[in-house]
Motif scaffolding. Structure first.
Motif, mmCIF file in Angstrom:
data_model
loop_
_atom_site.group_PDB
_atom_site.id
_atom_site.type_symbol
_atom_site.label_atom_id
_atom_site.label_comp_id
_atom_site.label_asym_id
_atom_site.label_seq_id
_atom_site.Cartn_x
_atom_site.Cartn_y
_atom_site.Cartn_z
ATOM 1 N N ASP A 20 0.790 -1.089 0.163
ATOM 2 C CA ASP A 20 0.217 -0.037 0.154
ATOM 3 C C ASP A 20 0.762 1.319 0.133
ATOM 4 O OD1 ASP A 20 -2.334 -1.519 0.129
ATOM 5 O OD2 ASP A 20 -2.351 -1.524 2.292
ATOM 6 N N TYR A 21 2.191 1.123 -0.089
ATOM 7 C CA TYR A 21 2.903 2.433 -0.334
ATOM 8 C C TYR A 21 4.176 2.090 -1.160
ATOM 9 C CZ TYR A 21 5.772 -1.105 2.498
ATOM 10 O OH TYR A 21 6.339 -2.229 2.980
ATOM 11 N N PRO A 22 4.919 3.025 -1.567
ATOM 12 C CA PRO A 22 5.755 3.242 -2.574
ATOM 13 C C PRO A 22 6.936 2.425 -2.268
ATOM 14 C CG PRO A 22 5.218 5.326 -2.361
ATOM 15 C CD PRO A 22 4.480 4.775 -1.357
ATOM 16 N N HIS A 371 1.637 10.634 4.986
ATOM 17 C CA HIS A 371 1.308 9.278 4.559
ATOM 18 C C HIS A 371 2.575 8.207 4.391
ATOM 19 C CE1 HIS A 371 -1.775 12.232 3.218
ATOM 20 N NE2 HIS A 371 -2.574 11.178 3.431
ATOM 21 N N LEU A 372 3.343 8.597 3.758
ATOM 22 C CA LEU A 372 4.721 7.790 3.523
ATOM 23 C C LEU A 372 5.222 7.501 4.876
ATOM 24 C CD1 LEU A 372 6.735 6.340 1.717
ATOM 25 C CD2 LEU A 372 8.018 8.570 1.558
ATOM 26 N N ILE A 373 5.633 8.433 5.677
ATOM 27 C CA ILE A 373 5.993 7.990 6.933
ATOM 28 C C ILE A 373 5.266 7.196 7.962
ATOM 29 C CG2 ILE A 373 6.921 9.134 9.204
ATOM 30 C CD1 ILE A 373 8.849 9.663 6.814
ATOM 31 N N ARG A 374 3.917 7.469 7.769
ATOM 32 C CA ARG A 374 3.118 6.378 8.573
ATOM 33 C C ARG A 374 2.999 5.100 8.127
ATOM 34 N NH1 ARG A 374 -0.464 11.209 9.191
ATOM 35 N NH2 ARG A 374 -1.401 10.655 7.391
ATOM 36 N N ALA A 377 6.473 3.293 8.782
ATOM 37 C CA ALA A 377 6.574 3.083 10.537
ATOM 38 C C ALA A 377 5.564 1.890 10.403
ATOM 39 C CB ALA A 377 5.909 4.291 11.135
ATOM 40 N N LYS A 378 4.391 1.734 9.952
ATOM 41 C CA LYS A 378 3.537 0.459 10.226
ATOM 42 C C LYS A 378 4.475 -0.655 9.853
ATOM 43 C CE LYS A 378 -0.275 1.389 9.095
ATOM 44 N NZ LYS A 378 -1.717 1.536 7.974
ATOM 45 N N ALA A 379 5.075 -0.682 8.749
ATOM 46 C CA ALA A 379 5.895 -1.605 8.138
ATOM 47 C C ALA A 379 7.214 -2.075 8.660
ATOM 48 C CB ALA A 379 5.897 -1.538 6.632
#
Length: 382
Positions: A20-22, A371-374, A377-379
């Motif tokens: 869900d992220y780059p 959004h990218l930082i969150r 961090a989640k990953a």
């Protein structure tokens, strides 16, 4: 004009199925390889580690598809969600640009200003201004005594311009092209503000610069320009330059190594091709050897004790290409039509290809730095 993608150390970002992220990607043996890992989860961090080329070359990774398939999917009008798609190859870097760095660009900016955004007056003004200048500006060193003499002569003749000031004066034009995370990548739509009726692509090389001011790589860029808006007033530069999807970068950053250096960039020949749905074709080129200011001086004008960028920056170096080929009839010059496909190419950096649309019709920019930082961090990637 295409880069052999097995050559060079390439760094990019991509939407990869299942995430869900780059993701951070590179190219090996004509495959796109996902190298995302702690410390290698953002282009910003890779650039700041100290030896980006070494880190990318040595990183472990997983093949996500062939480069050819990913490029094709990225450029498709309806991309396959099951295939990776390229994004702009930067993330937290500031997006800066330098203007009026070539003589042709300089003269065209003066024409825009004098014509007040009226493209029908441009041809006549072009001849008139060239006659008044009476010298070869390509021989002038910005800020030098001969340049100041030309400035004085132009003021006396009543045709001095703010564009001539930054073209031959001591200070370079450096402006903010867009915000971090706002750039679009290979295959994406590039946006024109709907108020514009006279606009064009600007094929450029863009440099990747660290927070210390070190230049560590380069990519291709399209600094989409609204000639009528900027021509009405330089104070409208923000409206002319910074709109949704108005800045494209890619397809990859090529990091400097023994085979690809800043000297390579200085000798690059940038080819442009615009193909319209109406059958119109425009071709041109931009020769980096004709820059009136060195890339190093442009970077020094951007970052230093006077201005810091803790996440680094990417800097568009400007273009010498100013299209004057008539499109819709004699004397009407060139302007984009929706659906135009713009290809910017050089053998060392590949091809950046984008389709033109209105900025109000391009996909809105919704994924930012927070959004990218969150997500990272989640990953557990930070």
């Amino acid at each position: 004009m295409a880069l052999h993608y097995s050559d060079g150390i390439l760094l990019g970002r991509a939407d990869v199925p299942g995430y869900d992220y780059p993701r951070i990607v590179t190219v090996r043996d004509r495959d796109l390889v996902d190298i995302t890992a702690p410390g290698l989860a953002m282009v910003r961090d890779i650039a700041e580690r100290g030896d980006a080329a070494r880190d990318v070359r040595g990183a472990a990774g997983t093949i996500v598809g062939s480069v050819a398939d990913v490029l094709a999917n990225s450029a498709a009008q309806q991309p396959d969600p099951g295939v990776a798609k390229l994004l702009a190859p930067i993330d937290l870097q500031a997006v800066k640009a330098s203007g009026v760095t070539f003589v042709v660009s300089l003269l065209e900016r003066v024409i825009e200003e004098q014509a007040r955004g009226d493209k029908l007056r441009a041809d006549a003004l072009r001849g008139e201004i060239l006659g008044l200048i009476g010298t070869d500006l390509s021989e002038l060193v910005p800020g030098s005594e001969p340049a100041m003499q030309v400035k004085a002569a132009l003021i006396e003749r009543g045709v001095w311009s703010q564009y001539l000031e930054v073209g031959i004066g001591p200070d370079a034009e450096i402006f903010t092209k867009g915000q971090p995370m706002s750039s679009v990548g290979y295959g994406a739509e590039v946006g024109l503000h709907p108020v514009s009726r006279w606009n064009n692509p600007e094929p450029e090389v863009a440099l990747l610069v660290t927070s210390k001011g070190d230049i560590i790589g380069a990519t291709l860029g399209n600094d989409v320009n609204l000639r009528d808006v900027e021509g009405r007033s330089a104070l409208l530069l923000g409206k002319a330059k910074d709109n949704n999807a108005s800045g494209a970068l890619g397809p990859f950053i090529r990091l400097f190594d023994s085979d690809f250096t800043l000297e390579t960039v200085k000798e690059a020949e940038i080819a442009l091709r615009v193909e319209g749905e109406d059958g119109f074709v425009l071709e041109g080129h931009s020769s980096m050897s004709q820059l009136s200011r060195t890339p190093e001086s442009l970077v020094s004008a951007t970052i230093g004790r006077h201005h810091q960028y803790p996440d680094g920056l990417v800097l568009y170096l400007g273009t010498m290409f100013a299209p004057v080929k008539d499109r819709d009839g004699a004397g009407k010059g060139f302007t984009h039509k929706l659906g135009d496909v713009v290809s910017i190419s050089t053998p060392t950096l590949g091809t950046l290809r984008n389709r033109v649309n209105l900025s109000t019709k391009c996909p809105p920019w919704t994924y930012g730095a927070s959004h990218l930082i969150r997500d990272l961090a989640k990953a557990d990637l930070l």
